[in-house]
Design an enzyme around this catalytic site. Structure first.
Site, PDB file in Angstrom:
ATOM      1  N   ASP A   8       0.860  -1.188   0.000  1.00 15.78           N
ATOM      2  CA  ASP A   8       0.000   0.000   0.000  1.00 15.78           C
ATOM      3  C   ASP A   8       0.898   1.240   0.000  1.00 15.78           C
ATOM      4  O   ASP A   8       1.738   1.401   0.879  1.00 15.78           O
ATOM      5  CB  ASP A   8      -0.901  -0.010   1.243  1.00 15.78           C
ATOM      6  N   ASP A 108      -3.557   2.518  -5.426  1.00 13.31           N
ATOM      7  CA  ASP A 108      -2.326   2.514  -4.610  1.00 13.31           C
ATOM      8  C   ASP A 108      -2.108   1.216  -3.841  1.00 13.31           C
ATOM      9  O   ASP A 108      -1.322   1.179  -2.920  1.00 13.31           O
ATOM     10  CB  ASP A 108      -2.324   3.720  -3.659  1.00 13.31           C
ATOM     11  N   GLU A 109      -2.782   0.150  -4.251  1.00 15.59           N
ATOM     12  CA  GLU A 109      -2.724  -1.059  -3.429  1.00 15.59           C
ATOM     13  C   GLU A 109      -2.732  -2.321  -4.282  1.00 15.59           C
ATOM     14  O   GLU A 109      -3.451  -2.409  -5.257  1.00 15.59           O
ATOM     15  CB  GLU A 109      -3.961  -1.044  -2.528  1.00 15.59           C
TER      16      GLU A 109
HETATM   17  P1  DGT Z   1      -2.050   5.897   3.889  1.00 15.10           P
HETATM   18  O1  DGT Z   1      -2.180   4.660   3.065  1.00 15.10           O
HETATM   19  O2  DGT Z   1      -2.797   5.858   5.174  1.00 15.10           O
HETATM   20  O3  DGT Z   1      -0.619   6.327   4.067  1.00 15.10           O
HETATM   21  O4  DGT Z   1      -2.719   7.103   3.062  1.00 15.10           O
HETATM   22  P2  DGT Z   1      -3.411   7.081   1.640  1.00 15.10           P
HETATM   23  O5  DGT Z   1      -3.713   8.490   1.300  1.00 15.10           O
HETATM   24  O6  DGT Z   1      -2.566   6.347   0.655  1.00 15.10           O
HETATM   25  O7  DGT Z   1      -4.763   6.325   1.972  1.00 15.10           O
HETATM   26  P3  DGT Z   1      -5.468   5.106   1.212  1.00 15.10           P
HETATM   27  O8  DGT Z   1      -4.490   4.028   0.908  1.00 15.10           O
HETATM   28  O9  DGT Z   1      -6.643   4.739   2.055  1.00 15.10           O
HETATM   29  O10 DGT Z   1      -6.025   5.744  -0.128  1.00 15.10           O
HETATM   30  C1  DGT Z   1      -5.265   5.848  -1.308  1.00 15.10           C
HETATM   31  C2  DGT Z   1      -5.684   7.082  -2.083  1.00 15.10           C
HETATM   32  O11 DGT Z   1      -7.092   7.048  -2.351  1.00 15.10           O
HETATM   33  C3  DGT Z   1      -5.455   8.390  -1.315  1.00 15.10           C
HETATM   34  O12 DGT Z   1      -4.147   8.903  -1.493  1.00 15.10           O
HETATM   35  C4  DGT Z   1      -6.511   9.295  -1.877  1.00 15.10           C
HETATM   36  C5  DGT Z   1      -7.663   8.361  -2.220  1.00 15.10           C
HETATM   37  N1  DGT Z   1      -8.662   8.398  -1.136  1.00 15.10           N
HETATM   38  C6  DGT Z   1      -8.653   7.738   0.040  1.00 15.10           C
HETATM   39  N2  DGT Z   1      -9.704   8.028   0.800  1.00 15.10           N
HETATM   40  C7  DGT Z   1     -10.436   8.910   0.093  1.00 15.10           C
HETATM   41  C8  DGT Z   1     -11.675   9.610   0.320  1.00 15.10           C
HETATM   42  O13 DGT Z   1     -12.306   9.489   1.393  1.00 15.10           O
HETATM   43  N3  DGT Z   1     -12.099  10.448  -0.687  1.00 15.10           N
HETATM   44  C9  DGT Z   1     -11.412  10.600  -1.860  1.00 15.10           C
HETATM   45  N4  DGT Z   1     -11.896  11.412  -2.792  1.00 15.10           N
HETATM   46  N5  DGT Z   1     -10.259   9.967  -2.109  1.00 15.10           N
HETATM   47  C10 DGT Z   1      -9.773   9.150  -1.155  1.00 15.10           C
HETATM   48 CA    CA Z   2      -2.203   4.155   0.826  1.00 15.09          CA
HETATM   49 CA    CA Z   3      -4.893   1.952  -0.133  1.00 11.83          CA
END
Ligand code: DGT
Ligand code: CA
Ligand code: CA
Length: 362
Positions: A8, A108-109
């Site tokens: 991830d 991203d996963e």
């Molecule tokens: P992490 O994995 O906790 O370091 O942070 P992220 O940002 O990679 O979180 P993740 O893996 O749940 O989600 C991957 C991408 O998907 C994130 O960079 C932006 C998008 N994303 C996640 N949650 C939301 C949401 O609630 N709304 C929208 N529009 N996009 C989202």
């Molecule tokens: Ca992520």
């Molecule tokens: Ca993810």
């Protein structure tokens, strides 16, 4: 036995923005999806870890994030989904090389089955994933968090345990010590509704679930879901890593009550199709760049028109507006009355879907 890895990418959209502009790396970065309503209407897609320290989270209103970051120099950046998709594709090309089977579940996963490539040896698996992380970092400047375990569920949970830039190995014998103390909400497939039901049964941790009376679970959740909960919490779920052929397009079709070529009469149909298509895209957490319309004429011949949008979307308004423009261009090309119309969305970007099988449980 199986060895599965879950990869991830860390704070993915925001990390892409850091790569684009390294000088803002140490400042809070908030990647925003603007709704187009008001200057601050919209939601936070994600934020870097600096911004998260101030309480900024995915899904939060942009206005709320602005309040939290009122007194600091912070960067609010509109999401560049196309760019993130390109970076994702480059990373996934690297990831694929490190497993026997590769399954991408979102932008991203991904999961890898690394049983054979690591000779069924957990230490080798760890070394292999270290190598992969290094290659991703050297070539794409991105960090990711990797979890390794005997099943997809355990690998997924492990990937979240030491974020960012984590590498976490959980062998079957570690499960009682590492996985069981975690709150039940950490088990993929347990949404807030299920969590409430389980709490009432006295199930607070994954361990509580793993050791619960299985007949009672079956009577409450049904055989299929209960079996999943039992095997998942014990690290024994057998769900394979499978190369998923994701939908390449979504489409909806409607038959007219009366055949016509009248723009005004066609509009309500288009409206319905746009609504349905938008719901399909949102439900599947996907945005589309391509929108196409097809008219099936009275003699069953077809006429089509399509366009590529500058910004990918899943919004009803965007889809409806685009469809209306396309219809306007398409009508002069129809030499018979229209019998049916269909609307399709293609050039898809999957957002943040995860373990698709389990989604209906949330
Ligand atoms: P992490 O994995 O906790 O370091 O942070 P992220 O940002 O990679 O979180 P993740 O893996 O749940 O989600 C991957 C991408 O998907 C994130 O960079 C932006 C998008 N994303 C996640 N949650 C939301 C949401 O609630 N709304 C929208 N529009 N996009 C989202
Ligand atoms: Ca992520
Ligand atoms: Ca993810």
């Amino acid at each position: 036995m199986r060895i599965i890895a879950c990869i991830d990418l860390d704070y993915f959209y925001a990390q892409c923005e850091e790569i684009l502009n390294p000088s803002i790396k140490d400042k809070p970065i908030v990647v925003c999806i603007y709704s187009g309503r008001g200057e601050e209407g919209g939601a936070v897609a994600t934020a870097n870890y600096v911004a998260r320290k101030y309480g900024v989270k995915s899904g939060m209103a942009i206005s709320r994030a602005k309040k939290l970051l009122k007194n600091v120099e912070a960067f609010f950046i509109p999401a560049k989904l196309d760019l993130y998709e390109k970076i994702s594709m480059e990373v996934m090309k690297i990831v694929q090389k490190y497993g026997d089977v590769f399954e991408q579940v979102s932008v991203d996963e991904a999961f890898l089955d690394i049983t054979k490539i690591s000779n069924e040896n957990y230490e080798k698996a760890l070394e292999l994933m270290k190598e992969m992380k290094k290659e991703i970092f050297i070539r794409e400047k991105l960090t990711c968090s990797v979890g390794i375990g005997p099943s997809k569920v355990i690998a997924k949970i492990a990937s979240g345990l030491n974020k960012p830039n984590g590498l976490t190995l959980i062998k079957p014998e570690d499960i009682p010590k590492v996985i069981w103390p975690l709150p039940i909400s950490e088990l993929p497939g347990v949404g807030s509704k299920t969590e409430n039901i389980m709490n009432k049964l006295g199930i607070k941790t994954i361990g509580d679930l793993a050791n619960y009376d299985s007949l009672k679970l079956i009577s409450i959740f049904g055989k299929k879901i209960a079996s999943y909960f039992i095997s998942a919490s014990q690290g024994k779920d057998a769900e394979p890593v499978k190369p998923t052929e994701q939908n390449k397009q979504f489409s909806r079709m409607i038959t007219l009550k009366e055949n016509t070529l009248n723009f005004r009469e066609l509009l309500p149909y288009l409206d319905t199709l746009a609504k349905e298509l938008s719901n399909d895209l949102k439900y599947n957490k996907v945005v589309a760049k391509g929108i196409g319309i097809t008219a099936i004429l009275d003699d069953f011949s077809t006429v089509s028109k399509s366009t590529i949008l500058n910004t990918p979307t899943n919004s009803y308004e965007d889809i409806k507006d685009t469809a209306e423009k396309l219809l306007m261009e398409l009508l002069p090309k129809c030499n018979k009355l229209i019998r049916r119309i269909s609307l399709r969305a293609y050039n898809l970007i999957y957002l943040y879907k995860s373990i698709p099988l389990l989604e209906y449980m949330n």
